[in-house]
Design a protein around this motif. Sequence first.
Motif, PDB file in Angstrom:
ATOM      1  N   ARG A  36       0.842  -1.207   0.000  1.00 65.93           N
ATOM      2  CA  ARG A  36       0.000   0.000   0.000  1.00 65.93           C
ATOM      3  C   ARG A  36       0.865   1.240   0.000  1.00 65.93           C
ATOM      4  N   GLY A  72     -10.257  -0.920  -8.876  1.00 60.68           N
ATOM      5  CA  GLY A  72     -11.441  -0.849  -8.039  1.00 60.68           C
ATOM      6  C   GLY A  72     -11.336   0.278  -7.030  1.00 60.68           C
ATOM      7  N   GLY A  74     -13.563   1.515  -3.676  1.00 64.23           N
ATOM      8  CA  GLY A  74     -14.687   1.217  -2.799  1.00 64.23           C
ATOM      9  C   GLY A  74     -15.373  -0.097  -3.123  1.00 64.23           C
ATOM     10  N   GLY A  75     -14.608  -1.071  -3.600  1.00 61.64           N
ATOM     11  CA  GLY A  75     -15.183  -2.369  -3.918  1.00 61.64           C
ATOM     12  C   GLY A  75     -15.916  -2.432  -5.241  1.00 61.64           C
ATOM     13  N   ARG A  76     -15.846  -1.369  -6.012  1.00 62.86           N
ATOM     14  CA  ARG A  76     -16.517  -1.335  -7.312  1.00 62.86           C
ATOM     15  C   ARG A  76     -15.483  -1.196  -8.424  1.00 62.86           C
ATOM     16  N   LEU A  77     -15.711  -1.926  -9.501  1.00 62.36           N
ATOM     17  CA  LEU A  77     -14.840  -1.879 -10.657  1.00 62.36           C
ATOM     18  C   LEU A  77     -14.952  -0.525 -11.335  1.00 62.36           C
ATOM     19  N   ASP A  88      -9.930   8.254  -1.257  1.00 61.70           N
ATOM     20  CA  ASP A  88     -10.222   6.987  -1.933  1.00 61.70           C
ATOM     21  C   ASP A  88      -9.076   6.001  -1.770  1.00 61.70           C
ATOM     22  N   ARG A  89      -9.406   4.708  -1.820  1.00 60.59           N
ATOM     23  CA  ARG A  89      -8.385   3.670  -1.917  1.00 60.59           C
ATOM     24  C   ARG A  89      -8.581   2.975  -3.249  1.00 60.59           C
ATOM     25  N   ASP A  91      -7.744  -0.069  -5.520  1.00 62.82           N
ATOM     26  CA  ASP A  91      -7.259  -1.441  -5.475  1.00 62.82           C
ATOM     27  C   ASP A  91      -6.897  -1.865  -6.885  1.00 62.82           C
ATOM     28  N   CYS A  93      -6.233  -4.955  -9.083  1.00 63.61           N
ATOM     29  CA  CYS A  93      -6.526  -6.390  -9.032  1.00 63.61           C
ATOM     30  C   CYS A  93      -5.818  -7.092 -10.178  1.00 63.61           C
TER      31      CYS A  93
END
Length: 125
Positions: A36, A72, A74-77, A88-89, A91, A93
């Motif tokens: 991170r 991603g 907030g867990g959204r693509l 924001d974070r 990610d 993948c």
Amino acid sequence: MAGAEITPPVTPIAAPASLPMQVEVAFSPGPRQIDRVRVTLPAGASAAQALAASGLVARHAELARTEGLAFGIGGRLVAPEAPMQPGDRLDICRPLKVDPKEARRQRYRAQGEGGRRRVSGSRSR
């Protein structure tokens, strides 16, 4: 009520768009590993710009090839050109190496007959 002063509702003041923002970029190069990085970006920066500013591409060669990578927030693509918001974070993948269904089939076959003796409705203790 005589003499009571009426105060108007407080309206939040939006931060100027020119202020820099901090976001976090996270990548998992393997199981139980997370790299991170917090970066400061100009307002309106995209997910791809956040990845470039994080320095993760230099540390992880597999990120140099962007095909197959997914972004991603907030867990959204999201698309690589999606704008980031303060806090924001992002990610990053990596692509799957094995189809999850196929991996389950392989684990099932590897157990052999000894691992398949579960009686319907019973729970292991």
